[in-house]
Design an enzyme around this catalytic site. Structure first.
Site, PDB file in Angstrom:
ATOM      1  N   GLU A  43      -7.503  -1.751  -0.142  1.00 31.90           N
ATOM      2  CA  GLU A  43      -8.906  -0.941   0.393  1.00 31.90           C
ATOM      3  C   GLU A  43      -8.468   0.547   0.361  1.00 31.90           C
ATOM      4  O   GLU A  43      -7.366   0.760   0.593  1.00 31.90           O
ATOM      5  CB  GLU A  43      -9.121  -1.287   1.943  1.00 31.90           C
ATOM      6  CG  GLU A  43     -10.100  -0.748   2.683  1.00 31.90           C
ATOM      7  CD  GLU A  43     -10.329  -0.918   3.982  1.00 31.90           C
ATOM      8  OE1 GLU A  43     -11.042  -0.522   4.739  1.00 31.90           O
ATOM      9  OE2 GLU A  43      -9.261  -1.667   4.559  1.00 31.90           O
ATOM     10  N   TRP A  44      -9.612   1.325  -0.117  1.00 28.68           N
ATOM     11  CA  TRP A  44      -9.291   2.700  -0.105  1.00 28.68           C
ATOM     12  C   TRP A  44      -9.476   3.091   1.452  1.00 28.68           C
ATOM     13  O   TRP A  44     -10.583   2.795   1.810  1.00 28.68           O
ATOM     14  CB  TRP A  44     -10.377   3.291  -1.091  1.00 28.68           C
ATOM     15  CG  TRP A  44     -10.213   4.780  -1.008  1.00 28.68           C
ATOM     16  CD1 TRP A  44     -10.856   5.677  -0.770  1.00 28.68           C
ATOM     17  CD2 TRP A  44      -8.810   5.601  -1.645  1.00 28.68           C
ATOM     18  NE1 TRP A  44     -10.328   6.984  -0.821  1.00 28.68           N
ATOM     19  CE2 TRP A  44      -8.935   6.957  -1.509  1.00 28.68           C
ATOM     20  CE3 TRP A  44      -7.713   5.123  -2.570  1.00 28.68           C
ATOM     21  CZ2 TRP A  44      -8.095   7.857  -1.764  1.00 28.68           C
ATOM     22  CZ3 TRP A  44      -6.908   6.035  -2.755  1.00 28.68           C
ATOM     23  CH2 TRP A  44      -6.892   7.425  -2.348  1.00 28.68           C
ATOM     24  N   LEU A  45      -8.896   4.138   1.848  1.00 26.64           N
ATOM     25  CA  LEU A  45      -9.093   4.662   3.237  1.00 26.64           C
ATOM     26  C   LEU A  45      -9.740   6.119   3.179  1.00 26.64           C
ATOM     27  O   LEU A  45      -8.780   6.788   2.332  1.00 26.64           O
ATOM     28  CB  LEU A  45      -7.554   4.624   3.974  1.00 26.64           C
ATOM     29  CG  LEU A  45      -6.957   3.026   4.264  1.00 26.64           C
ATOM     30  CD1 LEU A  45      -5.741   3.304   4.787  1.00 26.64           C
ATOM     31  CD2 LEU A  45      -7.924   2.051   5.120  1.00 26.64           C
ATOM     32  N   ASP A  52       9.043   1.032   9.094  1.00 31.06           N
ATOM     33  CA  ASP A  52       9.177   2.273   8.175  1.00 31.06           C
ATOM     34  C   ASP A  52       8.163   3.378   8.848  1.00 31.06           C
ATOM     35  O   ASP A  52       7.445   4.087   7.909  1.00 31.06           O
ATOM     36  CB  ASP A  52       9.167   1.952   6.784  1.00 31.06           C
ATOM     37  CG  ASP A  52       9.654   3.284   5.804  1.00 31.06           C
ATOM     38  OD1 ASP A  52      10.458   3.977   6.543  1.00 31.06           O
ATOM     39  OD2 ASP A  52       9.200   3.509   4.820  1.00 31.06           O
TER      40      ASP A  52
END
Length: 265
Positions: free
Chosen positions: A78-80, A176
């Site tokens: 998904e593009w945020l 991380d």
């Protein structure tokens, strides 16, 4: 990255593709399709493992990009949307991380190993937390260190049972979590690029503090931490410092030496 291959996998024509910053350890591209979809596409040998980690975090209620598709060495996410962080979104990140850490496993480690680029990350599970931190996070770096640091790191690893809890809750960790792996949008905060395993929750907090400090609102959202956390922090920051030394060179040797000294073993 082959746009022809993407066309076939996604069932739509790629109309634009632009490389994103931060792809030190994997190739990341923003892709727009002719059907209106926009996504982030990653390629690398461990993207299937990353997809499973993102899905585990999502099941725990953590805000992460949705996995749209994973095939071979390709992961579509998904593009945020992006917006500057605010105190409110920092607080939301803290609350989300607390919720993630409330999800626990049966032991310390993960069902599969991982890697940061060419650097393997061992995740074989143990029942003892100090044993996991010594065997899987510190001692694997001994062959690449100068002898003076080898002796000091060996001594520190032997002393871990005196400084780290034997059996803290085996929290689900991002693994991380530095500021580059947080992503803020309008009213939202996400965690990206995980390296999940189960361990002491303080690991994520120590990593978040290694290259700077989160906004004070983060701590409001996260809530109280355990007594003695500041004393344990250098033990946990040693692992990402050793990762940076291995991947990016001798410029990080002084950081490793400083953290070993800060541990006061």
């Amino acid at each position: 990255m082959s746009m022809e291959g993407l066309d076939r996998l996604l069932g739509a024509e790629v109309v634009s593709a632009s490389a994103l910053h931060g792809g030190d350890l994997s190739e990341v591209v923003k892709v727009a399709l002719d059907d209106g979809r926009v996504m982030a596409v990653k390629r690398g040998p461990k993207v299937a493992t990353e997809a499973r980690m993102l899905q585990a975090m999502a099941r725990a209620g953590a805000p992460v990009p949705q996995v749209l598709m994973q095939a071979g060495d390709m992961l579509c996410l998904e593009w945020l949307p992006e917006a500057p962080p605010t105190p409110e979104t920092w607080e939301a990140l803290g609350a989300s991380l607390r919720a993630l850490h409330a999800t626990t496993g049966d032991g310390y480690g993960w069902a599969e190993d991982y890697a940061f680029g060419r650097l393997p990350i061992r995740n074989a599970t143990t029942e003892s937390w100090p044993e996991f931190w010594a065997r899987q996070r510190l001692l694997p770096f001994l062959p690449s260190l100068p002898m003076a640091l080898v002796r000091r790191l060996e001594a520190l690893a032997r002393a871990l049972p005196d400084y780290l809890p034997e059996a803290p809750p085996a929290s689900l960790l991002h693994g991380d979590l530095w500021t580059g792996n947080t992503h803020f949008g309008e009213g939202h905060a996400w965690m990206i690029d995980p390296a999940c395993y189960c361990g002491h929750a303080e690991v994520d907090l120590a990593m978040l503090e290694l290259f700077g400090q989160p906004h004070p609102a983060f701590w409001t959202g996260y809530g109280p931490t355990e007594p003695g956390r500041e004393e344990r922090r250098p033990f946990y920051q040693l692992f990402p410092a050793l990762v940076h030394l291995s991947l990016f060179g001798a410029g990080y040797q002084s950081m490793v030496a400083r953290l070993i000294s800060s541990a006061r073993v």
